[in-house]
Motif scaffolding. Structure first.
Motif, PDB file in Angstrom:
ATOM      1  N   PHE A  86       0.825  -1.208   0.000  1.00 10.37           N
ATOM      2  CA  PHE A  86       0.000   0.000   0.000  1.00 10.37           C
ATOM      3  C   PHE A  86       0.859   1.259   0.000  1.00 10.37           C
ATOM      4  CE2 PHE A  86      -2.566  -3.395   1.683  1.00 10.37           C
ATOM      5  CZ  PHE A  86      -3.835  -3.152   1.163  1.00 10.37           C
ATOM      6  N   ASN A  87       0.237   2.367  -0.378  1.00 15.94           N
ATOM      7  CA  ASN A  87       0.936   3.654  -0.394  1.00 15.94           C
ATOM      8  C   ASN A  87       0.933   4.334   0.970  1.00 15.94           C
ATOM      9  OD1 ASN A  87       1.425   3.434  -3.127  1.00 15.94           O
ATOM     10  ND2 ASN A  87      -0.458   4.491  -3.699  1.00 15.94           N
ATOM     11  N   ASN A  88      -0.102   4.067   1.755  1.00 15.41           N
ATOM     12  CA  ASN A  88      -0.234   4.737   3.051  1.00 15.41           C
ATOM     13  C   ASN A  88      -0.988   3.844   4.028  1.00 15.41           C
ATOM     14  OD1 ASN A  88      -3.237   5.390   2.802  1.00 15.41           O
ATOM     15  ND2 ASN A  88      -2.416   6.414   0.985  1.00 15.41           N
ATOM     16  N   LYS A  89      -0.886   4.187   5.300  1.00 15.71           N
ATOM     17  CA  LYS A  89      -1.497   3.369   6.352  1.00 15.71           C
ATOM     18  C   LYS A  89      -3.026   3.446   6.320  1.00 15.71           C
ATOM     19  CE  LYS A  89       2.349   3.273   9.623  1.00 15.71           C
ATOM     20  NZ  LYS A  89       2.798   3.575  11.009  1.00 15.71           N
ATOM     21  N   GLU A  90      -3.540   4.566   5.860  1.00 16.09           N
ATOM     22  CA  GLU A  90      -4.995   4.708   5.787  1.00 16.09           C
ATOM     23  C   GLU A  90      -5.592   3.675   4.834  1.00 16.09           C
ATOM     24  OE1 GLU A  90      -8.348   8.027   4.481  1.00 16.09           O
ATOM     25  OE2 GLU A  90      -6.278   8.654   4.845  1.00 16.09           O
ATOM     26  N   ASP A  91      -4.968   3.522   3.664  1.00 13.75           N
ATOM     27  CA  ASP A  91      -5.439   2.524   2.708  1.00 13.75           C
ATOM     28  C   ASP A  91      -5.271   1.120   3.266  1.00 13.75           C
ATOM     29  OD1 ASP A  91      -6.111   4.485   0.930  1.00 13.75           O
ATOM     30  OD2 ASP A  91      -4.491   4.079  -0.498  1.00 13.75           O
ATOM     31  N   ASP A 100     -13.370  -5.071 -13.569  1.00 15.35           N
ATOM     32  CA  ASP A 100     -13.275  -6.437 -13.045  1.00 15.35           C
ATOM     33  C   ASP A 100     -12.141  -7.203 -13.726  1.00 15.35           C
ATOM     34  OD1 ASP A 100     -15.404  -6.004 -11.365  1.00 15.35           O
ATOM     35  OD2 ASP A 100     -16.888  -6.851 -12.731  1.00 15.35           O
ATOM     36  N   GLN A 101     -12.060  -7.060 -15.033  1.00 17.43           N
ATOM     37  CA  GLN A 101     -11.031  -7.765 -15.793  1.00 17.43           C
ATOM     38  C   GLN A 101      -9.636  -7.308 -15.380  1.00 17.43           C
ATOM     39  OE1 GLN A 101     -11.486  -7.457 -20.042  1.00 17.43           O
ATOM     40  NE2 GLN A 101      -9.702  -8.720 -20.485  1.00 17.43           N
ATOM     41  N   ALA A 102      -9.460  -6.004 -15.209  1.00 21.35           N
ATOM     42  CA  ALA A 102      -8.155  -5.467 -14.812  1.00 21.35           C
ATOM     43  C   ALA A 102      -7.741  -5.979 -13.435  1.00 21.35           C
ATOM     44  CB  ALA A 102      -8.195  -3.943 -14.820  1.00 21.35           C
ATOM     45  N   LEU A 103      -8.688  -6.016 -12.498  1.00 24.78           N
ATOM     46  CA  LEU A 103      -8.386  -6.482 -11.146  1.00 24.78           C
ATOM     47  C   LEU A 103      -8.035  -7.966 -11.143  1.00 24.78           C
ATOM     48  CD1 LEU A 103     -11.148  -4.657  -9.041  1.00 24.78           C
ATOM     49  CD2 LEU A 103      -8.769  -3.983  -9.375  1.00 24.78           C
ATOM     50  N   LEU A 104      -8.827  -8.755 -11.855  1.00 22.64           N
ATOM     51  CA  LEU A 104      -8.584 -10.196 -11.890  1.00 22.64           C
ATOM     52  C   LEU A 104      -7.253 -10.519 -12.552  1.00 22.64           C
ATOM     53  CD1 LEU A 104     -12.179 -11.415 -12.768  1.00 22.64           C
ATOM     54  CD2 LEU A 104     -10.945 -11.839 -10.626  1.00 22.64           C
ATOM     55  N   GLU A 105      -6.926  -9.803 -13.623  1.00 27.25           N
ATOM     56  CA  GLU A 105      -5.667 -10.057 -14.333  1.00 27.25           C
ATOM     57  C   GLU A 105      -4.457  -9.781 -13.449  1.00 27.25           C
ATOM     58  OE1 GLU A 105      -5.679  -7.790 -17.902  1.00 27.25           O
ATOM     59  OE2 GLU A 105      -6.979  -9.175 -18.996  1.00 27.25           O
ATOM     60  N   VAL A 106      -4.494  -8.669 -12.736  1.00 30.11           N
ATOM     61  CA  VAL A 106      -3.321  -8.305 -11.925  1.00 30.11           C
ATOM     62  C   VAL A 106      -3.194  -9.222 -10.708  1.00 30.11           C
ATOM     63  CG1 VAL A 106      -4.419  -6.600 -10.381  1.00 30.11           C
ATOM     64  CG2 VAL A 106      -2.046  -6.290 -11.084  1.00 30.11           C
ATOM     65  N   ILE A 107      -4.322  -9.697 -10.168  1.00 32.16           N
ATOM     66  CA  ILE A 107      -4.280 -10.619  -9.030  1.00 32.16           C
ATOM     67  C   ILE A 107      -3.690 -11.970  -9.444  1.00 32.16           C
ATOM     68  CG2 ILE A 107      -5.740 -11.990  -7.482  1.00 32.16           C
ATOM     69  CD1 ILE A 107      -7.605  -9.556  -7.310  1.00 32.16           C
ATOM     70  N   ARG A 108      -4.080 -12.427 -10.630  1.00 31.96           N
ATOM     71  CA  ARG A 108      -3.645 -13.749 -11.100  1.00 31.96           C
ATOM     72  C   ARG A 108      -2.218 -13.761 -11.646  1.00 31.96           C
ATOM     73  NH1 ARG A 108      -9.309 -14.584 -14.371  1.00 31.96           N
ATOM     74  NH2 ARG A 108     -10.573 -15.331 -12.606  1.00 31.96           N
ATOM     75  N   SER A 109      -1.702 -12.580 -11.979  1.00 32.37           N
ATOM     76  CA  SER A 109      -0.412 -12.536 -12.687  1.00 32.37           C
ATOM     77  C   SER A 109       0.803 -12.554 -11.769  1.00 32.37           C
ATOM     78  CB  SER A 109      -0.346 -11.288 -13.573  1.00 32.37           C
ATOM     79  OG  SER A 109      -0.386 -10.112 -12.776  1.00 32.37           O
ATOM     80  N   SER A 110       0.607 -12.294 -10.472  1.00 31.81           N
ATOM     81  CA  SER A 110       1.760 -12.223  -9.572  1.00 31.81           C
ATOM     82  C   SER A 110       1.320 -12.515  -8.142  1.00 31.81           C
ATOM     83  CB  SER A 110       2.407 -10.838  -9.648  1.00 31.81           C
ATOM     84  OG  SER A 110       3.448 -10.712  -8.709  1.00 31.81           O
ATOM     85  N   HIS A 111       2.287 -12.869  -7.313  1.00 32.35           N
ATOM     86  CA  HIS A 111       1.967 -13.116  -5.900  1.00 32.35           C
ATOM     87  C   HIS A 111       2.184 -11.850  -5.056  1.00 32.35           C
ATOM     88  CE1 HIS A 111       6.343 -13.794  -6.123  1.00 32.35           C
ATOM     89  NE2 HIS A 111       6.379 -13.452  -4.849  1.00 32.35           N
ATOM     90  N   ILE A 112       2.602 -10.753  -5.706  1.00 34.61           N
ATOM     91  CA  ILE A 112       2.746  -9.466  -5.020  1.00 34.61           C
ATOM     92  C   ILE A 112       1.978  -8.404  -5.802  1.00 34.61           C
ATOM     93  CG2 ILE A 112       4.318  -7.656  -4.235  1.00 34.61           C
ATOM     94  CD1 ILE A 112       6.494  -9.741  -3.965  1.00 34.61           C
ATOM     95  N   LEU A 113       1.090  -7.724  -5.125  1.00 34.46           N
ATOM     96  CA  LEU A 113       0.283  -6.679  -5.760  1.00 34.46           C
ATOM     97  C   LEU A 113       0.634  -5.323  -5.172  1.00 34.46           C
ATOM     98  CD1 LEU A 113      -2.121  -5.489  -7.387  1.00 34.46           C
ATOM     99  CD2 LEU A 113      -3.610  -6.211  -5.511  1.00 34.46           C
ATOM    100  N   SER A 114       1.058  -4.408  -6.029  1.00 32.37           N
ATOM    101  CA  SER A 114       1.329  -3.034  -5.608  1.00 32.37           C
ATOM    102  C   SER A 114       0.115  -2.174  -5.947  1.00 32.37           C
ATOM    103  CB  SER A 114       2.572  -2.497  -6.322  1.00 32.37           C
ATOM    104  OG  SER A 114       2.638  -1.085  -6.211  1.00 32.37           O
ATOM    105  N   ILE A 115      -0.482  -1.567  -4.943  1.00 33.92           N
ATOM    106  CA  ILE A 115      -1.641  -0.706  -5.172  1.00 33.92           C
ATOM    107  C   ILE A 115      -1.261   0.478  -6.052  1.00 33.92           C
ATOM    108  CG2 ILE A 115      -3.308   0.849  -4.069  1.00 33.92           C
ATOM    109  CD1 ILE A 115      -3.958  -2.092  -3.674  1.00 33.92           C
ATOM    110  N   ASP A 116      -0.070   1.003  -5.840  1.00 35.65           N
ATOM    111  CA  ASP A 116       0.388   2.136  -6.648  1.00 35.65           C
ATOM    112  C   ASP A 116       0.491   1.751  -8.122  1.00 35.65           C
ATOM    113  OD1 ASP A 116       1.455   4.846  -6.931  1.00 35.65           O
ATOM    114  OD2 ASP A 116       3.361   3.866  -7.377  1.00 35.65           O
ATOM    115  N   ALA A 117       1.088   0.590  -8.410  1.00 40.73           N
ATOM    116  CA  ALA A 117       1.222   0.133  -9.792  1.00 40.73           C
ATOM    117  C   ALA A 117      -0.143  -0.178 -10.393  1.00 40.73           C
ATOM    118  CB  ALA A 117       2.121  -1.094  -9.842  1.00 40.73           C
TER     119      ALA A 117
END
Length: 278
Positions: A6-11, A117-134
């Motif tokens: 995450f970018n910040n603690k609030e998120d 939905d497609q964008a979220l699913l693709e990025v979740i399935r493509s890696s074991h690390i998700l950067s909210i900023d990216a």
């Protein structure tokens, strides 16, 4: 293991608390400074990723979308007042949910939702690390750009609504200062609006035109309807009985806003045919 940066603690706190409320008993969460690590022993990866997707979508829709709208309004359209921002954003949401049927064009928000939905699913399935900023920078730019175009529409609608409310306020004040010229008016909405006096005698259009206060038309020539609104306000009856089968009609809603409790709406059938022939 699956991680979200995450970018910040609030998120992070928003996502963490939301996930805790509905997380599966098979999922363990380790919280670091700006990262959440998810461990899901004994749980199918597909089921886990479905849970992550649901909470990520909630995070985007309930938190980030509001922030993006506020940033766009402030930076691109120079709306800095919080109350104004909220009103415009609420209008955007109603447009996106298809609740605004009065728009002169169609909004295909279902297609935008599918892209999200497609964008979220693709990025979740493509890696074991998700950067909210990216995710926001590279995958959701299209969504933010569409929000900007929707906000532009909402601002136009907001301005029109403000103009309309100012118009209604003016007419209410104008009406309040007038003395009633008739105790009541019977108004029949069938093939236009037909006026009848307190004895249910039909009022000729020429007689109605003579009663109109010309100040109304000179000060608000664009907004004031000279066929219905101007005669009614000029006559300023104590009560109006309106017979209609179209109570949601735009001009009837305007009459309700102007005359408030003085306007009584009845079905068209309630006005007898015998009276119309007088």
């Amino acid at each position: 293991m699956f991680s979200i940066q995450f970018n910040n603690k609030e998120d992070l706190n928003f996502f963490y608390q939301s996930f805790l409320k509905n997380k599966s008993e098979h999922i363990q969460i380790e919280r670091k400074s700006l990262q959440l690590d998810f461990i899901f022993p004994g749980m199918k990866k597909g089921d886990f990723l479905t849970d992550i997707y649901k909470h990520l979508k909630k995070f985007i829709m309930e938190k980030k979308r509001m922030e993006w709208c506020q940033e766009i309004l402030e930076n691109d359209f120079f709306y800095t007042d919080t109350d104004e921002q909220i009103q415009i954003i609420e209008m955007v949401y109603s447009i996106m949910e298809g609740k605004r049927k009065d728009l002169p064009f169609e909004i295909d928000h279902a297609s935008l939702e599918e892209q999200l939905d497609q964008a979220l699913l693709e990025v979740i399935r493509s890696s074991h690390i998700l950067s909210i900023d990216a995710l926001i920078t590279f995958r959701l730019r299209f969504y933010i750009e569409k929000l900007s175009s929707y906000l532009e529409i909402a601002i136009d609608e907001y301005k029109m609504e403000q103009d309309y409310q100012s118009f209604i306020f003016y007419l209410r004040n104008f009406l309040a200062e007038r003395s009633a010229q008739m105790k009541c008016i019977y108004l029949v909405n069938e093939d236009g609006f037909q006026f009848y006096d307190e004895h249910k005698n039909k009022i000729k259009r020429s007689d109605l035109d003579k009663r109109i206060d010309r100040k109304l038309l000179s000060e608000h020539p664009v907004y004031v309807d000279s066929v219905t609104i101007a005669p009614l306000i000029s006559i300023a009856p104590e009560i109006i009985y309106l017979y209609t089968d179209q109570p949601e009609n735009g001009i009837i809603q305007t009459l309700k806003n102007i005359f408030e409790e003085k306007l009584i709406i009845l079905s068209l059938q309630a006005f007898s045919y015998d009276q119309r022939e007088k």
